[in-house]
Design a protein around this motif. Structure first.
Motif, PDB file in Angstrom:
ATOM      1  N   LEU A  22      16.816  22.424  -7.978  1.00 54.68           N
ATOM      2  CA  LEU A  22      17.436  22.413  -9.289  1.00 54.68           C
ATOM      3  C   LEU A  22      18.316  23.652  -9.419  1.00 54.68           C
ATOM      4  N   ALA A  23      19.524  23.482  -9.945  1.00 58.78           N
ATOM      5  CA  ALA A  23      20.417  24.613 -10.220  1.00 58.78           C
ATOM      6  C   ALA A  23      20.682  24.641 -11.717  1.00 58.78           C
ATOM      7  N   TYR A  68      18.703  29.139  -8.990  1.00 61.60           N
ATOM      8  CA  TYR A  68      18.086  28.039  -8.245  1.00 61.60           C
ATOM      9  C   TYR A  68      16.587  28.066  -8.495  1.00 61.60           C
ATOM     10  N   ASP A 102      24.581  15.993 -12.334  1.00 58.83           N
ATOM     11  CA  ASP A 102      23.816  15.283 -13.362  1.00 58.83           C
ATOM     12  C   ASP A 102      24.584  14.010 -13.730  1.00 58.83           C
ATOM     13  N   ASP A 108      15.094  25.372  -4.579  1.00 60.22           N
ATOM     14  CA  ASP A 108      16.505  24.958  -4.580  1.00 60.22           C
ATOM     15  C   ASP A 108      16.707  23.486  -4.928  1.00 60.22           C
ATOM     16  N   ARG A 129      29.099  18.763 -11.810  1.00 60.76           N
ATOM     17  CA  ARG A 129      28.752  18.909 -10.395  1.00 60.76           C
ATOM     18  C   ARG A 129      29.043  20.336  -9.949  1.00 60.76           C
ATOM     19  N   TYR A 162      24.767  19.882  -6.398  1.00 62.85           N
ATOM     20  CA  TYR A 162      23.929  19.643  -7.559  1.00 62.85           C
ATOM     21  C   TYR A 162      24.763  18.873  -8.581  1.00 62.85           C
ATOM     22  N   LEU A 198      21.178  20.929 -13.092  1.00 64.50           N
ATOM     23  CA  LEU A 198      21.674  19.932 -12.153  1.00 64.50           C
ATOM     24  C   LEU A 198      20.689  19.747 -11.010  1.00 64.50           C
ATOM     25  N   ASP A 199      20.395  18.483 -10.684  1.00 61.39           N
ATOM     26  CA  ASP A 199      19.472  18.175  -9.588  1.00 61.39           C
ATOM     27  C   ASP A 199      20.236  18.160  -8.263  1.00 61.39           C
ATOM     28  N   ARG A 200      19.541  18.512  -7.206  1.00 57.72           N
ATOM     29  CA  ARG A 200      20.160  18.531  -5.886  1.00 57.72           C
ATOM     30  C   ARG A 200      20.388  17.107  -5.390  1.00 57.72           C
ATOM     31  N   GLU A 201      21.537  16.923  -4.751  1.00 59.75           N
ATOM     32  CA  GLU A 201      21.900  15.636  -4.172  1.00 59.75           C
ATOM     33  C   GLU A 201      22.330  15.844  -2.727  1.00 59.75           C
TER      34      GLU A 201
END
Length: 146
Positions: free
Chosen positions: A91-92, A85, A116, A89, A121, A114, A103-106
């Motif tokens: 971005l993972a 992370y 893209d 946190d 996911r 996370y 992967l970006d946090r959502e």
């Protein structure tokens, strides 16, 4: 008859000694302010080990020392990933089949999700459990590996 007075003195000394009439014990010396105290013990010698000394201890302890605290290992139905992370946190990152995924946090109903645009996911919904979806494929259950 001169032996009688010497014999009497010897006999009296023996009787008094047997009765426990011994002279009082001398007291132990008392330390005064002028007495010098024993010097303090010498400090322990400094350790001069090389900085890159080989690590000892369990494998988990060595790995914990070498990885940042924001790195977790998961087994996702046979796919092993190490999630790192970054940016508080937001971005993972992890590697799957030699490819690094970032992967970006959502928003998530619980935990941290996370994703893209390619359909990847990672959803960490419990402390030791997560779900992984790669390229829109089926969802895999992940369990943290210690």
């Amino acid at each position: 008859m001169r032996a009688a007075p010497a014999f009497t003195a010897l006999f009296a000394a023996l009787v008094l000694g047997a009765c426990g009439n011994s002279p009082p014990a001398t007291p132990e010396p008392v330390a005064t302010a002028n007495d010098t105290a024993a010097p303090p013990p010498a400090p322990p010698a400094e350790r001069t080990e090389p900085e890159d000394a080989p690590m000892t201890g369990s494998l988990a302890a060595r790995e914990a020392a070498s990885e940042p605290s924001s790195t977790l290992n998961f087994d996702c139905e046979g796919v092993r990933i190490t999630v790192a992370y970054e940016n508080d946190d937001a971005l993972a990152k992890f590697v799957v089949d030699g490819e690094t995924l970032a992967l970006d946090r959502e928003d998530a109903p619980s935990g941290a999700m996370y994703a893209d645009g390619a359909g990847n996911r990672f959803w960490a919904h419990r402390p030791d459990e997560a779900r992984l979806t790669l390229d829109g494929d089926h969802e895999r259950n992940c369990y943290r590996v210690y």
